[in-house]
Design an enzyme around this catalytic site. Structure first.
Site: not given
Length: 551
Positions: A210, A279
């Site tokens: 993330d 990401e």
């Protein structure tokens, strides 16, 4: 043991390249205990659906212990499962069943920040001299008491929160309850990497990282410069968010991250056949950063930016532009493409507002996604053609939507529970009187049981097309070359070795005709589309495609 059998038994370290990864949002996949919230045992029970679909791997959004202020992306213990989702033994059950079905398991690591209820932060905020005092990003105020600089939070307002105990501000790029870890501190890095090893020892096959470009901040805490209005882009944050008014060169995207990613990769390489996808959240430099993070073989195997997750309409020209931009920015890199995920409006709604035949539209988009150069993420419910749910304000759970309502309605519309059985309570998701988010009637009408076994449905198209894709290695690992766009028709070739596959897509609600490239081509079947060739012209019905192999 012979060398031949050793070769056969060796794990494929390259399994991730061209893999189809199915994203599971655990709160909304399957509830096994009747509390209205999905859990790990529910995931295990539904893994046969993913195997039947033909996915290579699953990515499970966070299930770690958490106060759930951001639904698991605020971790309070990296080494345990939140009781809401089950236990460590339940997670072991997911691993065992997935591997029995031939499915890899990737989990979501959130290491740019923790929950403010994590024991590390509780200790860090207790004084300026405790052993973890420097584990988070703390700073004195300016002489007038205001925050140390102009950095903004993605969730709105200043990225700095005042703490009365330390009489200092702490950094939070997201919610105030999500303080940022200080990865400049080697002890923080070492402890985080040990948590990576913990999950690798339990048998995970990889990670989704993330906000991978948020790990480091500028030590000097310099102000971000303003971003010219014409350069503002709403793909990282909604257009109503002032976060888009800055060029984020000091609060993220720092060069120190490269060295840490190399350390991270070295840990992955201690285990066989492990992969990670990062990401990259940045509207201006996303693809450039992807190139930096995936170059060589000592950092991330793959990353994704927001090009195909942005609101920008998906046109034939846009598809080629994104692939070319990626090739230019990351010539050594590998992308992982997605059209939908847990943070954005479902793509059938995002791009198909005026489309009448949403199912045909969904099938075409699936086929474009699944033939791109790169790996692919499919978000749960996408295979059913689900649209964005319209959630009433009183039912909202997402703090992001509550903050910016009604101009931005948050992320709950793409996070509603999965629909399995149209005849059962809560569409087979849960036996609870009330689910954590409501299930729209229009979703129930698209439940798995209403589509299974019917060739014309979106679900059966995904299954059929994934099987078709597996027949030709060029789709997974080959190169890509685009032909000039002809009206609404997107054309490209996927090539690997001596194999070339021609892909043509009519991205329009009207029939289209496009010229057949020179050469001898063998029309391919098994993909579910009806097109025909007459006089070296391909006649494509609305929202249709054509595939051929170079003879």
């Amino acid at each position: 043991m012979s060398s031949v059998s050793q070769t056969v038994m060796s794990p494929d370290k390259d399994w991730w390249r061209g893999a189809v990864i199915y994203q599971i949002y655990p709160r909304s996949y399957q509830d096994s205990n009747g509390d209205g919230i999905g859990d790990l045992k529910g995931i295990t029970a539904r893994l046969p659906h993913i195997a039947a679909l033909g996915a290579d791997a699953i990515w499970i959004s966070p299930f770690f212990k958490s106060p759930m202020k951001d639904f698991g992306y605020d971790v309070s213990d990296y080494l345990d499962v939140d009781p809401m989702f089950g236990s460590l033994s339940d997670f072991d059950g997911v691993i065992a069943e997935a591997h029995r079905l031939g499915i890899k398991v990737m989990i979501d690591l959130v290491i740019s920040h923790t929950s403010d209820q994590h024991a590390w932060f509780v200790e860090s905020r207790s004084s300026k001299t405790n052993p973890k005092a420097d584990w988070y990003v703390w700073s004195d105020p300016k002489p007038d008491g205001t925050p140390p600089n102009n950095w903004l939070s993605i969730f709105g307002g200043s990225a700095w929160q005042w703490d009365p105990t330390r009489m200092q501000y702490y950094l939070h790029n997201f919610l105030t309850s999500q303080p940022d870890l200080n990865l400049h501190n080697p002890d923080v890095q070492n402890t985080l990497l040990e948590s990576v090893r913990f999950w690798l020892r339990r048998g995970v096959d990889g990670f989704r990282l993330d906000t991978i470009n948020f790990y480091f901040h500028d030590k000097e805490l310099r102000d971000n410069p303003a971003l010219a209005p014409e350069r503002r882009n709403a793909s990282t944050a909604p257009a109503v968010n002032p976060y888009n008014f800055q060029e984020h060169i000091y609060d993220k995207n720092r060069p120190e991250n490269i060295a840490f990613l190399k350390r991270f990769r070295a840990v992955l390489d201690e285990f066989p056949a492990i992969a990670a996808v990062g990401e990259v959240g940045d509207s201006q430099r996303g693809l450039e950063i992807v190139g930096e993070y995936t170059s060589g073989d000592d950092k991330m195997q793959m990353c994704y930016a927001f090009e195909f997750l942005a609101p920008d309409a998906l046109t034939p020209a846009r598809v080629g532009e994104v692939q070319k931009a990626f090739a230019d920015a990351a010539p050594e890199g590998w992308a992982c493409w997605a059209f939908s995920n847990h943070d954005v409006v479902r793509h059938v709604s995002r791009w198909g507002l005026d489309v009448v035949d949403r199912d045909a539209f969904a099938k075409l988009l699936a086929s474009i996604l699944l033939t791109q150069r790169g790996s692919v993420c499919i978000y749960q419910g996408e295979e059913l053609g689900l649209t964005e749910a319209d959630i009433a304000f009183e039912d909202l759970q997402d703090p992001y939507g509550i903050q910016f309502w009604p101009e931005f309605k948050g992320r709950d519309g793409c996070r509603t529970p999965m629909v399995w059985d149209s005849r059962s309570q809560n569409a087979g998701f849960s036996t609870a009187d009330k689910t954590w988010l409501p299930i729209p009637v229009e979703h129930v009408l698209k439940a798995v049981d209403t589509q299974e076994g019917k060739p014309e449905t979106v679900l059966e198209h995904y299954r059929r097309f994934l099987a078709f894709r597996r027949e030709f290695p060029a789709f997974a690992k080959g190169g890509i070359a685009f032909n000039p766009v002809e009206g609404s028709v997107l054309t490209y070739r996927r090539t690997m070795g001596n194999e070339t596959i021609l892909c043509m897509f009519n991205m329009s609600a009207e029939p289209a005709v496009a010229g057949m490239p020179e050469g001898e081509w063998q029309t391919l079947s098994g993909h579910g589309f009806d097109s025909k060739i007459e006089n070296q012209k391909v006649h494509l019905p609305a929202w249709s495609a054509y595939f051929a192999r170079h003879a």
